[in-house]
Design a protein around this motif. Structure first.
Motif, PDB file in Angstrom:
ATOM      1  N   CYS A  99       0.834  -1.204   0.000  1.00 42.34           N
ATOM      2  CA  CYS A  99       0.000   0.000   0.000  1.00 42.34           C
ATOM      3  C   CYS A  99       0.871   1.257   0.000  1.00 42.34           C
ATOM      4  O   CYS A  99       1.762   1.400   0.835  1.00 42.34           O
ATOM      5  CB  CYS A  99      -0.904  -0.011   1.228  1.00 42.34           C
ATOM      6  SG  CYS A  99      -1.882   1.500   1.368  1.00 42.34           S
ATOM      7  N   CYS A 120       0.021   4.077   0.923  1.00 41.89           N
ATOM      8  CA  CYS A 120      -0.310   4.915   2.091  1.00 41.89           C
ATOM      9  C   CYS A 120       0.278   4.345   3.376  1.00 41.89           C
ATOM     10  O   CYS A 120       0.983   5.033   4.109  1.00 41.89           O
ATOM     11  CB  CYS A 120      -1.827   5.001   2.254  1.00 41.89           C
ATOM     12  SG  CYS A 120      -2.508   6.374   1.372  1.00 41.89           S
ATOM     13  N   CYS A 121      -0.051   3.074   3.661  1.00 38.56           N
ATOM     14  CA  CYS A 121       0.300   2.537   4.991  1.00 38.56           C
ATOM     15  C   CYS A 121       1.358   1.436   4.926  1.00 38.56           C
ATOM     16  O   CYS A 121       1.740   0.894   5.953  1.00 38.56           O
ATOM     17  CB  CYS A 121      -0.954   2.026   5.693  1.00 38.56           C
ATOM     18  SG  CYS A 121      -1.611   0.504   4.990  1.00 38.56           S
ATOM     19  N   CYS A 147      -6.372  -1.463  -0.464  1.00 35.75           N
ATOM     20  CA  CYS A 147      -5.578  -1.962   0.659  1.00 35.75           C
ATOM     21  C   CYS A 147      -6.512  -2.622   1.682  1.00 35.75           C
ATOM     22  O   CYS A 147      -7.534  -2.042   2.057  1.00 35.75           O
ATOM     23  CB  CYS A 147      -4.816  -0.805   1.289  1.00 35.75           C
ATOM     24  SG  CYS A 147      -3.980  -1.243   2.810  1.00 35.75           S
ATOM     25  N   CYS A 162      -5.994  -0.251   5.232  1.00 32.30           N
ATOM     26  CA  CYS A 162      -6.532   1.120   5.365  1.00 32.30           C
ATOM     27  C   CYS A 162      -7.584   1.447   4.309  1.00 32.30           C
ATOM     28  O   CYS A 162      -8.120   2.549   4.302  1.00 32.30           O
ATOM     29  CB  CYS A 162      -5.384   2.145   5.323  1.00 32.30           C
ATOM     30  SG  CYS A 162      -4.727   2.441   3.664  1.00 32.30           S
TER      31      CYS A 162
HETATM   32 ZN   LIG Z   1      -3.046   0.912   3.231  1.00 33.26          ZN
END
Ligand SMILES: [Zn+2]
Length: 243
Positions: free
Chosen positions: A29, A31-32, A50, A53
């Motif tokens: 991911c 983002c995370c 994801c 998240c």
């Molecule tokens: Zn994520």
């Protein structure tokens, strides 16, 4: 070309290659950094959500191909053509090969060249390195050849070699001139410390020692430097460079 088209001739093949290049160990991911995603199709494109998240991302988001309306096959073929060409492929030639509009060809060409240039700056040359002064441009000016020529852009041509003396990586870097200061700053940015650097007798190349490299000037002894085996891979003539 047939081999290229066999492996990367369809959109599905290009998507699979991009996915493998982007996430060789599987989805991560953006983002995370969690792994694992649900995959679904929007239009004709894969989307990833994801599992941690729930962030959604496309295969091309955050890459060179983000928001492109062109098929990946066009981009991949452009990469193939540009990387196979020994001299620079013009945007006009790219337009003809790919059957696209000139502004699109120009955009693709510049985007790919920018990506190649950014990637290059992350590498430093290591091990044994041959360097030479080289000059680009001014072919039609009737100016003097080689060193001291007008209308030519000076640049450092450098190639790193493996233990068998085969070339690994080249760097062509424009410099303000062949001064100790310019070569010192070039060496600090482009050479790993402890490189063993060969050059001809041009005085400024001694400045590579300021970047922690060893310097081995090769004195031609009546022969032109390009005839010496030490310069096999960095053989330049006044207007064109050949590797
Ligand atoms: Zn994520």
């Amino acid at each position: 070309m047939p081999d290229f088209l066999k492996h990367l001739g369809t959109e599905a093949q290009c998507e699979a290659a991009l996915e493998q290049a982007r996430w060789p160990q599987g989805f991560v991911c953006p983002c995370c950094r969690a792994t694992g995603a649900s995959v679904f199709i929007v239009g004709s494109h894969k989307m990833f959500q994801c599992r941690a998240c729930r962030h959604q991302t496309s295969l091309t988001a955050g890459t060179l191909f983000q928001s492109t309306k062109l098929p990946l096959t066009t981009w991949f073929l452009a990469i193939y053509l540009i990387s196979q060409e020994k001299t620079c492929l013009s945007a006009l030639a790219l337009k003809r090969y790919l059957g696209i509009r000139y502004p699109t060809a120009w955009f693709i060409q510049h985007k790919l060249m920018q990506a190649m240039s950014e990637r290059e700056t992350t590498y430093t040359l290591t091990g044994h390195v041959q360097v030479d002064d080289a000059y680009l441009g001014g072919e039609l000016s009737g100016g003097k050849a080689g060193r001291g020529s007008e209308n030519k852009v000076p640049f450092v041509a450098a190639v790193s070699l493996d233990d068998k003396g085969h070339p690994l990586r080249i760097k062509l870097t424009p410099v303000s001139g062949f001064t100790l200061k310019a070569i010192s700053s070039w060496a600090n940015a482009n050479l790993a410390p402890n490189c063993s650097v060969s050059s001809d007798g041009l005085a400024c190349f001694t400045a590579v020692t300021e970047a922690g490299c060893q310097h081995h000037p090769i004195v031609a002894g009546g022969r032109k430097p390009k005839e010496l085996p030490e310069f096999l891979w960095i053989n330049t003539n006044p207007n064109k460079f050949l590797f």
